[in-house]
Design an enzyme around this catalytic site. Structure first.
Site, PDB file in Angstrom:
ATOM      1  N   GLY A   1       1.027   4.007   5.631  1.00 31.63           N
ATOM      2  CA  GLY A   1       1.814   3.400   4.741  1.00 31.63           C
ATOM      3  C   GLY A   1       2.350   1.911   5.089  1.00 31.63           C
ATOM      4  O   GLY A   1       2.712   1.690   6.177  1.00 31.63           O
ATOM      5  N   SER A   2       2.023   0.904   4.314  1.00 35.09           N
ATOM      6  CA  SER A   2       2.043  -0.438   4.951  1.00 35.09           C
ATOM      7  C   SER A   2       1.697  -1.737   3.886  1.00 35.09           C
ATOM      8  O   SER A   2       1.961  -1.410   2.683  1.00 35.09           O
ATOM      9  CB  SER A   2       0.878  -0.547   5.803  1.00 35.09           C
ATOM     10  N   ARG A   3       1.682  -2.795   4.214  1.00 36.07           N
ATOM     11  CA  ARG A   3       1.468  -4.100   3.392  1.00 36.07           C
ATOM     12  C   ARG A   3       0.391  -4.951   4.213  1.00 36.07           C
ATOM     13  O   ARG A   3       0.306  -4.956   5.221  1.00 36.07           O
ATOM     14  CB  ARG A   3       2.884  -4.520   3.371  1.00 36.07           C
TER      15      ARG A   3
ATOM     16  N   MET B   1       0.918  -1.052   0.052  1.00 38.49           N
ATOM     17  CA  MET B   1       0.224  -0.013   0.090  1.00 38.49           C
ATOM     18  C   MET B   1       0.774   1.291  -0.134  1.00 38.49           C
ATOM     19  O   MET B   1       1.626   1.446   0.874  1.00 38.49           O
ATOM     20  CB  MET B   1      -0.827   0.151   1.360  1.00 38.49           C
TER      21      MET B   1
END
Length: 222
Positions: A189-191, A101
């Site tokens: 901000g991430s996954r 993301m």
């Protein structure tokens, strides 16, 4: 902008806006060149809008999800598709599918299938860049074990990235949800990782852009 702002973002937007406005006001009150003051004001407006965009709701999600279809749990880019051996929960080979993301993505997370949450675990950790492989093991994360209506189980990880500082999961153990329901958020901000049964038929490839609660990632086999 989608259909409004998700309630999980209200406090973040308020606090961030106050801080940004105070900082920009301080700069404006300093006796400096006018163009610097204008830049400060414009930057403040852009930053506030950027924070708001993080928590916007998607324009559309699947309305009648199919039981054996896996839908994307996040907005972003498919950055990993590989076979791994998962030895903590399933003790078997699985397909790992990871979605990165970006800073401009909607950061809400969605139920990937119709089913029930069997287990939820939160892990404190580091903030390595979400694209790095070690992020899946060492970063702050929330691990969800989901049993789909087909009887198949899958694992979903909400993983904090370099800018993310908090992972939140709304759904609780033994709760049922349908694919596309909002079940969490990762702030800034991430996954998201999915560990799918090895015989899952995938519909996406590396580099594909996916939409949370809408894009079909694959099909579970009964």
């Amino acid at each position: 902008m989608g259909k409004g702002i998700h309630p999980s973002g209200y406090s973040n937007i308020l606090v961030s806006s106050i801080i940004i406005i105070l900082l920009s006001t301080g700069i404006v009150l300093i006796p400096i060149y006018l163009f610097i003051k204008i830049i400060a004001i414009l930057s403040a407006i852009i930053l506030i809008l950027w924070v708001v965009l993080f928590f916007r709701k998607p324009k559309k999600i699947v309305e009648s999800p199919i039981d054996d279809i896996i839908y994307s749990p996040a907005f972003g880019e498919v950055v990993v598709i590989e076979k791994i051996f998962e030895d903590k929960y399933f003790n078997e080979e699985r397909i790992q599918l990871s979605i990165f993301m970006s800073m401009s993505s909607i950061h809400l997370n969605f139920m990937p299938c119709n089913g029930k949450l069997l287990k939820k675990e939160h892990q404190r950790g580091h903030n390595y860049h979400a694209r790095k492989a070690k992020a899946s093991m060492l970063n702050e994360m929330s691990t969800l074990i989901i049993q789909s209506n087909t009887g198949k189980q899958l694992l979903m990880r909400q993983i904090a990235g370099a800018m993310a500082r908090r992972v939140i999961t709304f759904i609780n153990e033994n709760e049922y949800a349908k694919a596309g329901d909002t079940i969490g958020v990762i702030r800034f901000g991430s996954r998201v990782d999915l560990l799918l049964p090895i015989d899952t038929e995938l519909y996406v490839n590396l580099g594909d852009k996916v939409k949370g609660g809408w894009t079909q990632l694959g099909k579970l086999k009964y």
